[in-house]
Enzyme design. Structure first.
Site, PDB file in Angstrom:
ATOM      1  N   GLU A 146       6.418  15.705 -35.470  1.00 53.56           N
ATOM      2  CA  GLU A 146       6.457  14.447 -34.729  1.00 53.56           C
ATOM      3  C   GLU A 146       5.644  13.365 -35.435  1.00 53.56           C
ATOM      4  OE1 GLU A 146       6.828  17.117 -30.687  1.00 53.56           O
ATOM      5  OE2 GLU A 146       4.938  16.117 -31.182  1.00 53.56           O
TER       6      GLU A 146
ATOM      7  N   ASN B  88       2.702  17.133 -32.752  1.00 49.51           N
ATOM      8  CA  ASN B  88       2.652  18.150 -33.797  1.00 49.51           C
ATOM      9  C   ASN B  88       2.975  17.515 -35.156  1.00 49.51           C
ATOM     10  OD1 ASN B  88       5.491  17.972 -34.044  1.00 49.51           O
ATOM     11  ND2 ASN B  88       5.817  19.683 -32.640  1.00 49.51           N
ATOM     12  N   ARG B  89       2.963  18.324 -36.189  1.00 46.73           N
ATOM     13  CA  ARG B  89       3.161  17.816 -37.539  1.00 46.73           C
ATOM     14  C   ARG B  89       4.512  17.109 -37.681  1.00 46.73           C
ATOM     15  NH1 ARG B  89       1.547  20.078 -42.738  1.00 46.73           N
ATOM     16  NH2 ARG B  89       0.883  21.962 -41.642  1.00 46.73           N
TER      17      ARG B  89
ATOM     18  N   ASP C 161       1.104  23.117 -24.415  1.00 41.11           N
ATOM     19  CA  ASP C 161       0.689  22.797 -23.051  1.00 41.11           C
ATOM     20  C   ASP C 161      -0.780  23.136 -22.842  1.00 41.11           C
ATOM     21  OD1 ASP C 161       3.356  22.121 -22.474  1.00 41.11           O
ATOM     22  OD2 ASP C 161       3.824  24.161 -21.818  1.00 41.11           O
TER      23      ASP C 161
END
Length: 330
Positions: free
Chosen positions: A206, A203-204, A274
């Protein structure tokens, strides 16, 4: 693409941290005299497959053949989780029982009332984040290798609860070398640990942590940053999810931004990542272009965020959305 048949004619092993999601729901009847909190009279208890179990359920619900590998405790929570997976049609022969640790369980307290959806009040996690003991890791690797010859891809779902050790990652690379399986990962940070994977999703937050800087707002500069991050982690596809801004992706030859196909009312983001992992894995196996793969994953995630807790979209739901939105928005 008029339907999803070519996506689901594959077999995928989901490897990672298995979690049991428990929802305790009740009606608020009064305020407690002991503390300024509502007193709930319990109405129901709901159990849902979470963590790495959730993308496996997503795959099975779409019609793919799904296997799962990971670790549960020798406890009732582990038995409940395996039962959920069995009922969803997921193969669990590669799951290892470890009596020394509990099955990771996330218990959510939900208040019901005059709301359209219940109100999430609190969450209690029961888990052990220790890396796997060596004998358990060895057994998990053995089962991974036993299954690897039967699957087309290994999708790693890393919730940072101790299962995805360096030894397990090395076993994934060995499985690809021996059997030619596709390697995909939802990394939840630590992208460098998954260097050389075919599909890396984060994600952003991370991505920014890995880059040591915010993703730029300017479209061209943002794509340059994603290209640089892809080179750092040596992935064939890198996909960065941006919440309500959609996704950005990069390959060795190109990069792009895929905005959401439609605006959905976001109620609960649990499990959306997920579902994205499951769809990106199937899309890569089916040979879809990255923009189409991200568009399909966006559509599926838009269904998930409208439901309390993990939700696995059906093939018919996704088929209908694809027919209504057949191409990525510009």
């Amino acid at each position: 693409m008029k339907h999803l048949e070519n996506l689901v004619q594959h077999t995928v092993l989901v490897l990672g941290d298995l979690i049991l999601d428990e929802y305790l729901s009740g009606r608020a009847v009064r305020l407690s005299r002991e503390a300024p909190v509502p007193v709930l009279e319990r109405t129901r208890r709901t159990l849902v497959a979470g963590g790495a179990a959730n993308p496996a359920v997503n795959l099975a619900r779409l019609g793919a053949e799904a296997w799962v590998a990971g670790v549960v405790g020798d406890d009732q929570q582990g038995r409940d989780l395996l039962d959920l997976l069995h009922r969803a049609g997921v193969h669990t022969e590669a799951v290892v029982r470890d009596p020394s640790r509990p099955t990771t369980t996330k218990t959510r307290i939900v208040a019901e009332g005059s709301f359209v959806h219940g109100q999430h009040l609190a969450r209690i996690d029961h888990l052990d984040r220790r890396p796997l003991d060596h004998p358990v890791e060895t057994l998990l690797v053995e089962r991974l290798h036993h299954v690897a010859g039967r699957v087309n891809a290994i999708a790693v779902s890393n919730y940072r609860n101790g299962v995805i050790t360096d030894g397990v990652i090395a076993a994934c690379h060995a499985a690809r070398a021996q059997h030619g399986v596709l390697l995909c990962v939802d990394s939840q940070g630590g992208l460098q640990r998954f260097r050389g994977f075919d599909v890396v999703k984060c994600n952003r937050a991370e991505a920014e942590s890995e880059l040591g800087a915010h993703l730029p707002d300017a479209p061209a500069e943002r794509l340059d940053a994603v290209r640089a991050l892809r080179r750092q982690c040596d992935a064939h596809w890198l996909v960065v999810t941006l919440g309500d801004e959609g996704m950005v992706w990069a390959t060795p030859d190109a990069a792009g931004h895929v905005p959401p196909a439609r605006r959905a009312t976001v109620y609960d983001v649990t499990g959306a990542g997920d579902t994205v992992l499951a769809l990106l894995t199937l899309a890569r196996l089916a040979g879809l272009a990255p923009a189409d793969a991200c568009h399909l994953a966006n559509l599926a995630a838009g269904l998930v965020v409208q439901v309390l807790g993990n939700y696995a979209p059906t093939r018919d739901e996704l088929e209908s959305l694809w027919q209504a939105h057949p191409t990525p928005p510009v």
